[in-house]
Motif scaffolding. Structure first.
Motif, PDB file in Angstrom:
ATOM      1  N   GLU A   1       0.839  -1.205   0.000  1.00 37.81           N
ATOM      2  CA  GLU A   1       0.000   0.000   0.000  1.00 37.81           C
ATOM      3  C   GLU A   1       0.868   1.247   0.000  1.00 37.81           C
ATOM      4  O   GLU A   1       0.590   2.210  -0.724  1.00 37.81           O
ATOM      5  CB  GLU A   1      -0.932   0.001   1.212  1.00 37.81           C
ATOM      6  CG  GLU A   1      -2.051  -1.017   1.131  1.00 37.81           C
ATOM      7  CD  GLU A   1      -2.844  -1.138   2.422  1.00 37.81           C
ATOM      8  OE1 GLU A   1      -2.503  -0.466   3.419  1.00 37.81           O
ATOM      9  OE2 GLU A   1      -3.818  -1.919   2.440  1.00 37.81           O
ATOM     10  N   ASN A   2       1.931   1.240   0.818  1.00 30.06           N
ATOM     11  CA  ASN A   2       2.833   2.390   0.862  1.00 30.06           C
ATOM     12  C   ASN A   2       3.548   2.588  -0.470  1.00 30.06           C
ATOM     13  O   ASN A   2       3.743   3.725  -0.902  1.00 30.06           O
ATOM     14  CB  ASN A   2       3.852   2.238   1.995  1.00 30.06           C
ATOM     15  CG  ASN A   2       3.237   2.470   3.353  1.00 30.06           C
ATOM     16  OD1 ASN A   2       2.186   3.086   3.478  1.00 30.06           O
ATOM     17  ND2 ASN A   2       3.890   1.970   4.390  1.00 30.06           N
ATOM     18  N   GLU A   3       3.935   1.494  -1.105  1.00 22.87           N
ATOM     19  CA  GLU A   3       4.592   1.606  -2.411  1.00 22.87           C
ATOM     20  C   GLU A   3       3.647   2.219  -3.437  1.00 22.87           C
ATOM     21  O   GLU A   3       4.069   3.034  -4.253  1.00 22.87           O
ATOM     22  CB  GLU A   3       5.085   0.237  -2.880  1.00 22.87           C
ATOM     23  CG  GLU A   3       6.317  -0.238  -2.142  1.00 22.87           C
ATOM     24  CD  GLU A   3       6.739  -1.648  -2.530  1.00 22.87           C
ATOM     25  OE1 GLU A   3       5.979  -2.356  -3.218  1.00 22.87           O
ATOM     26  OE2 GLU A   3       7.845  -2.043  -2.119  1.00 22.87           O
ATOM     27  N   LEU A   4       2.365   1.854  -3.376  1.00 25.23           N
ATOM     28  CA  LEU A   4       1.392   2.446  -4.293  1.00 25.23           C
ATOM     29  C   LEU A   4       1.217   3.939  -4.023  1.00 25.23           C
ATOM     30  O   LEU A   4       1.124   4.742  -4.961  1.00 25.23           O
ATOM     31  CB  LEU A   4       0.041   1.726  -4.183  1.00 25.23           C
ATOM     32  CG  LEU A   4      -0.006   0.303  -4.722  1.00 25.23           C
ATOM     33  CD1 LEU A   4      -1.363  -0.334  -4.417  1.00 25.23           C
ATOM     34  CD2 LEU A   4       0.272   0.283  -6.211  1.00 25.23           C
ATOM     35  N   LYS A   5       1.173   4.310  -2.741  1.00 26.31           N
ATOM     36  CA  LYS A   5       1.051   5.728  -2.392  1.00 26.31           C
ATOM     37  C   LYS A   5       2.279   6.506  -2.865  1.00 26.31           C
ATOM     38  O   LYS A   5       2.156   7.619  -3.386  1.00 26.31           O
ATOM     39  CB  LYS A   5       0.883   5.897  -0.874  1.00 26.31           C
ATOM     40  CG  LYS A   5      -0.460   5.481  -0.360  1.00 26.31           C
ATOM     41  CD  LYS A   5      -0.548   5.642   1.150  1.00 26.31           C
ATOM     42  CE  LYS A   5      -1.860   5.122   1.695  1.00 26.31           C
ATOM     43  NZ  LYS A   5      -1.921   5.213   3.164  1.00 26.31           N
ATOM     44  N   ILE A   6       3.451   5.931  -2.677  1.00 25.66           N
ATOM     45  CA  ILE A   6       4.683   6.589  -3.102  1.00 25.66           C
ATOM     46  C   ILE A   6       4.693   6.754  -4.617  1.00 25.66           C
ATOM     47  O   ILE A   6       5.040   7.821  -5.136  1.00 25.66           O
ATOM     48  CB  ILE A   6       5.922   5.802  -2.613  1.00 25.66           C
ATOM     49  CG1 ILE A   6       6.048   5.925  -1.094  1.00 25.66           C
ATOM     50  CG2 ILE A   6       7.196   6.275  -3.304  1.00 25.66           C
ATOM     51  CD1 ILE A   6       7.073   4.988  -0.482  1.00 25.66           C
ATOM     52  N   GLU A   7       4.298   5.696  -5.321  1.00 23.84           N
ATOM     53  CA  GLU A   7       4.255   5.752  -6.784  1.00 23.84           C
ATOM     54  C   GLU A   7       3.278   6.830  -7.248  1.00 23.84           C
ATOM     55  O   GLU A   7       3.579   7.599  -8.163  1.00 23.84           O
ATOM     56  CB  GLU A   7       3.846   4.390  -7.327  1.00 23.84           C
ATOM     57  CG  GLU A   7       3.890   4.289  -8.832  1.00 23.84           C
ATOM     58  CD  GLU A   7       3.514   2.904  -9.308  1.00 23.84           C
ATOM     59  OE1 GLU A   7       2.734   2.805 -10.270  1.00 23.84           O
ATOM     60  OE2 GLU A   7       3.998   1.913  -8.705  1.00 23.84           O
ATOM     61  N   ASP A   8       2.123   6.912  -6.590  1.00 26.48           N
ATOM     62  CA  ASP A   8       1.135   7.931  -6.930  1.00 26.48           C
ATOM     63  C   ASP A   8       1.690   9.332  -6.659  1.00 26.48           C
ATOM     64  O   ASP A   8       1.509  10.246  -7.467  1.00 26.48           O
ATOM     65  CB  ASP A   8      -0.154   7.700  -6.136  1.00 26.48           C
ATOM     66  CG  ASP A   8      -1.266   8.629  -6.561  1.00 26.48           C
ATOM     67  OD1 ASP A   8      -1.482   8.781  -7.779  1.00 26.48           O
ATOM     68  OD2 ASP A   8      -1.923   9.204  -5.661  1.00 26.48           O
ATOM     69  N   SER A   9       2.395   9.486  -5.542  1.00 25.74           N
ATOM     70  CA  SER A   9       2.991  10.781  -5.209  1.00 25.74           C
ATOM     71  C   SER A   9       4.037  11.182  -6.243  1.00 25.74           C
ATOM     72  O   SER A   9       4.104  12.342  -6.649  1.00 25.74           O
ATOM     73  CB  SER A   9       3.631  10.737  -3.822  1.00 25.74           C
ATOM     74  OG  SER A   9       2.656  10.515  -2.842  1.00 25.74           O
ATOM     75  N   TYR A  10       4.849  10.224  -6.675  1.00 27.74           N
ATOM     76  CA  TYR A  10       5.842  10.516  -7.705  1.00 27.74           C
ATOM     77  C   TYR A  10       5.175  10.927  -9.021  1.00 27.74           C
ATOM     78  O   TYR A  10       5.637  11.844  -9.702  1.00 27.74           O
ATOM     79  CB  TYR A  10       6.756   9.313  -7.955  1.00 27.74           C
ATOM     80  CG  TYR A  10       7.927   9.222  -7.009  1.00 27.74           C
ATOM     81  CD1 TYR A  10       8.807  10.274  -6.864  1.00 27.74           C
ATOM     82  CD2 TYR A  10       8.157   8.066  -6.280  1.00 27.74           C
ATOM     83  CE1 TYR A  10       9.886  10.197  -6.008  1.00 27.74           C
ATOM     84  CE2 TYR A  10       9.231   7.971  -5.409  1.00 27.74           C
ATOM     85  CZ  TYR A  10      10.094   9.037  -5.281  1.00 27.74           C
ATOM     86  OH  TYR A  10      11.165   8.955  -4.435  1.00 27.74           O
ATOM     87  N   ARG A  11       4.090  10.242  -9.358  1.00 23.82           N
ATOM     88  CA  ARG A  11       3.361  10.579 -10.578  1.00 23.82           C
ATOM     89  C   ARG A  11       2.829  12.011 -10.502  1.00 23.82           C
ATOM     90  O   ARG A  11       2.937  12.775 -11.461  1.00 23.82           O
ATOM     91  CB  ARG A  11       2.219   9.594 -10.772  1.00 23.82           C
ATOM     92  CG  ARG A  11       1.881   9.319 -12.203  1.00 23.82           C
ATOM     93  CD  ARG A  11       0.849   8.245 -12.294  1.00 23.82           C
ATOM     94  NE  ARG A  11       0.918   7.483 -11.056  1.00 23.82           N
ATOM     95  CZ  ARG A  11       0.334   6.357 -10.795  1.00 23.82           C
ATOM     96  NH1 ARG A  11      -0.404   5.819 -11.669  1.00 23.82           N
ATOM     97  NH2 ARG A  11       0.440   5.729  -9.648  1.00 23.82           N
ATOM     98  N   LYS A  12       2.247  12.374  -9.348  1.00 14.32           N
ATOM     99  CA  LYS A  12       1.733  13.732  -9.169  1.00 14.32           C
ATOM    100  C   LYS A  12       2.862  14.751  -9.233  1.00 14.32           C
ATOM    101  O   LYS A  12       2.725  15.804  -9.842  1.00 14.32           O
ATOM    102  CB  LYS A  12       0.989  13.848  -7.839  1.00 14.32           C
ATOM    103  CG  LYS A  12      -0.330  13.127  -7.816  1.00 14.32           C
ATOM    104  CD  LYS A  12      -0.986  13.214  -6.456  1.00 14.32           C
ATOM    105  CE  LYS A  12      -2.287  12.437  -6.403  1.00 14.32           C
ATOM    106  NZ  LYS A  12      -2.878  12.443  -5.058  1.00 14.32           N
ATOM    107  N   LEU A  13       3.977  14.424  -8.596  1.00 12.40           N
ATOM    108  CA  LEU A  13       5.123  15.323  -8.598  1.00 12.40           C
ATOM    109  C   LEU A  13       5.668  15.507 -10.009  1.00 12.40           C
ATOM    110  O   LEU A  13       5.999  16.621 -10.421  1.00 12.40           O
ATOM    111  CB  LEU A  13       6.211  14.782  -7.672  1.00 12.40           C
ATOM    112  CG  LEU A  13       7.450  15.645  -7.464  1.00 12.40           C
ATOM    113  CD1 LEU A  13       7.051  16.993  -6.879  1.00 12.40           C
ATOM    114  CD2 LEU A  13       8.423  14.946  -6.539  1.00 12.40           C
TER     115      LEU A  13
END
Length: 133
Positions: A74-86
């Motif tokens: 779940e954390n990896e998905l959140k991190i990936e989503d944050s990177y995409r937004k960034l």
């Protein structure tokens, strides 16, 4: 439960001391202690020997905590989503900045000729307004 904890629990369940295990594997007792404290990990050969000595499968020794694994995913998905937004934000700001610079350079290109045309017109109109006052 981590590998270190499973190694220690397996050894205690069999009634072995760290010295017994070290003698069986022909390594130092300190190595066993480091494995059980999580300071280092056994290599594959020693892991197989431990599995046989403790009479448990390697899967049982290495089996991960499913709750922890789920939280990590779940954390990896959140991190990936944050990177995409960034990346989107960075990409957008660079495009906007490029567009702004292009507009400014175009305006500055037009200002000098515009000034050459508008200045005489303003001076001429100003002279007409002075004479009428």
């Amino acid at each position: 439960m981590a590998l270190a904890e499973r190694l220690k629990e397996s050894r205690i369940n069999k009634g072995f001391t760290q010295g017994d295990v070290a003698d069986h594997l022909q390594i130092s007792r300190q190595s066993i202690s480091k494995w059980e404290n999580g300071n280092s990990y056994p290599d594959l050969d020693n892991l197989v020997k431990l599995s046989n000595y403790y009479e448990i499968s390697i899967d049982e020794l290495l089996k991960e905590n499913q709750d922890l694994k789920k939280r990590i995913e779940e954390n990896e998905l959140k991190i990936e989503d944050s990177y995409r937004k960034l990346d989107f934000i960075r990409g957008t700001s660079e495009k906007d900045e490029g567009l702004i610079l292009l507009i400014l350079s175009f305006i500055s290109f037009l200002i000098a000729p515009f000034g050459l045309i508008v200045a005489p017109v303003i001076i001429k109109r100003n002279k007409k307004n002075k004479h009428t006052v």
